[in-house]
Write a protein that holds these residues in place. Structure first.
Motif, short mmCIF file in Angstrom:
data_model
loop_
_atom_site.label_atom_id
_atom_site.label_comp_id
_atom_site.label_asym_id
_atom_site.label_seq_id
_atom_site.Cartn_x
_atom_site.Cartn_y
_atom_site.Cartn_z
N ARG A 44 30.07 36.66 -47.15
CA ARG A 44 29.22 36.60 -48.34
C ARG A 44 27.80 37.09 -48.05
NH1 ARG A 44 31.77 34.56 -52.54
NH2 ARG A 44 29.82 34.80 -53.73
N THR A 45 27.37 37.01 -46.79
CA THR A 45 26.06 37.50 -46.39
C THR A 45 26.20 38.17 -45.03
OG1 THR A 45 25.40 35.50 -45.18
CG2 THR A 45 24.98 35.53 -47.56
N VAL A 46 25.15 38.84 -44.60
CA VAL A 46 25.17 39.46 -43.27
C VAL A 46 25.39 38.41 -42.19
CG1 VAL A 46 23.76 40.71 -41.59
CG2 VAL A 46 23.74 41.41 -43.98
N ALA A 47 24.86 37.21 -42.40
CA ALA A 47 25.01 36.15 -41.41
C ALA A 47 26.48 35.85 -41.13
CB ALA A 47 24.29 34.89 -41.88
N ASP A 48 27.36 36.07 -42.09
CA ASP A 48 28.78 35.79 -41.90
C ASP A 48 29.44 36.78 -40.94
OD1 ASP A 48 28.71 33.61 -43.64
OD2 ASP A 48 29.10 34.86 -45.39
N GLN A 59 18.24 44.97 -40.62
CA GLN A 59 19.21 45.24 -41.67
C GLN A 59 18.55 46.05 -42.78
OE1 GLN A 59 19.62 40.78 -42.53
NE2 GLN A 59 19.87 41.61 -44.58
N SER A 61 19.58 47.56 -47.02
CA SER A 61 20.52 47.45 -48.13
C SER A 61 20.34 48.62 -49.09
CB SER A 61 20.33 46.13 -48.88
OG SER A 61 19.04 46.06 -49.47
N VAL A 72 25.25 46.86 -47.27
CA VAL A 72 24.34 46.48 -46.19
C VAL A 72 24.71 47.20 -44.89
CG1 VAL A 72 23.69 44.24 -47.12
CG2 VAL A 72 25.71 44.42 -45.66
N ALA A 107 29.68 46.18 -50.58
CA ALA A 107 29.66 45.05 -51.51
C ALA A 107 30.85 45.10 -52.45
CB ALA A 107 28.37 45.06 -52.31
N GLY A 111 30.68 39.58 -55.20
CA GLY A 111 29.52 39.18 -54.42
C GLY A 111 29.74 39.12 -52.92
N THR A 112 30.97 39.34 -52.48
CA THR A 112 31.26 39.35 -51.06
C THR A 112 31.08 40.76 -50.49
OG1 THR A 112 33.62 39.78 -51.38
CG2 THR A 112 32.90 37.46 -51.35
N PHE A 113 31.19 40.85 -49.17
CA PHE A 113 31.10 42.14 -48.49
C PHE A 113 32.34 42.36 -47.63
CE2 PHE A 113 26.70 40.98 -49.28
CZ PHE A 113 26.14 42.16 -49.70
#
Length: 252
Positions: A44-48, A59, A61, A72, A107, A111-113
């Motif tokens: 869901r975010t880069v952190a994942d 990073q 975007s 991203v 993306a 909302g996920t990547f």
């Protein structure tokens, strides 16, 4: 030259790219081998996408596949203390030889990547005999007009800027451009190589006091290189003519 003075404070290291999980081949001599883990395929975010023992270094975007959603690109840096090496010229300073990973994620509507590319060598490790990289100055990620540009800047004794440009096409990221700027510190002569892999045309521009020249060179047409297929700077430069231009003075 303001640009030259800025570049002289940075560090560039020979770059090589590869897409693989837990690789240790291809590292420079003189530093411990290091693995690059396979990143998560979605998040869901880069952190994942950040594995244990790694951190986000940079990073960017922007839309990379034309669907209007912000994708991203990011660089991860390892935090393994075992890969810190003492600086023999400075007793209390340590050099960080941890590896880096370039990742690109597209993306989704929810909302996920989804991970679309991973390269363990595009941002090189610290190498003995060279300054410790300052990524804030030496590395730049830019997403613009549907392309990803990875720019590496420059070793102080032989200043240069190398930029690789990728576009998402044919359901993968492909290399569409390569640029290299360099300067002879003694003569202040600048040379810029700009390669368009789609058209197989290279423009070589020289700039020096009292001397400006531009050449267009037609290169052999070759199949496009996918991000996964680029394994080093040699793969990039073998598609271009980097060297003397007929009837022109080459940077000594």
């Amino acid at each position: 030259m303001r640009l030259y003075r800025k570049l002289a404070a940075c560090a560039l290291f020979g770059a090589s790219l590869s897409l693989a999980a837990a690789q240790s081949n291809g590292d420079p001599d003189g530093i411990p081998p290091a693995s690059r883990p396979k990143l998560n395929t979605s998040g869901r975010t880069v952190a994942d996408f950040v594995p244990a023992g790694w951190k986000i270094d940079q990073q960017a975007s922007g839309d990379l596949n034309g669907d209007g959603r912000p994708d991203v690109a990011f660089v991860l840096h390892g935090t393994n203390k075992a890969l810190l090496m003492p600086n023999e010229s400075s007793g209390d300073q340590m050099f960080d030889t941890n590896p880096n990973i370039l990742g690109v994620a597209l993306a989704n509507a929810d909302g996920t990547f989804t991970l679309a590319g991973q390269n363990g060598y595009v941002v090189p490790r610290w190498t003995p005999g060279r300054p410790t990289p300052t990524f804030g100055d030496a590395l730049s990620l830019t997403i613009k007009n549907g392309t990803l540009a990875v720019e590496l800047t420059v070793e102080p004794m032989d200043p240069s800027i190398t930029t690789c440009i990728f576009r998402y096409q044919h359901s993968r990221f492909e290399l569409i451009g390569y640029k290299r700027w360099e300067i002879n510190p003694g003569t202040q002569m600048e040379r810029t190589y700009s390669v368009n892999y789609s058209t197989a045309v290279e423009v070589v521009a020289d700039a020096a006091p009292g001397h400006d020249a531009t050449h267009r060179l037609k290169l052999p047409q070759k199949p496009p290189l996918a991000l996964e297929a680029v394994h080093g700077m040699d793969d990039l430069e073998r598609f271009a003519k980097l060297g003397p231009v007929p009837n022109e003075r080459w940077i000594q």
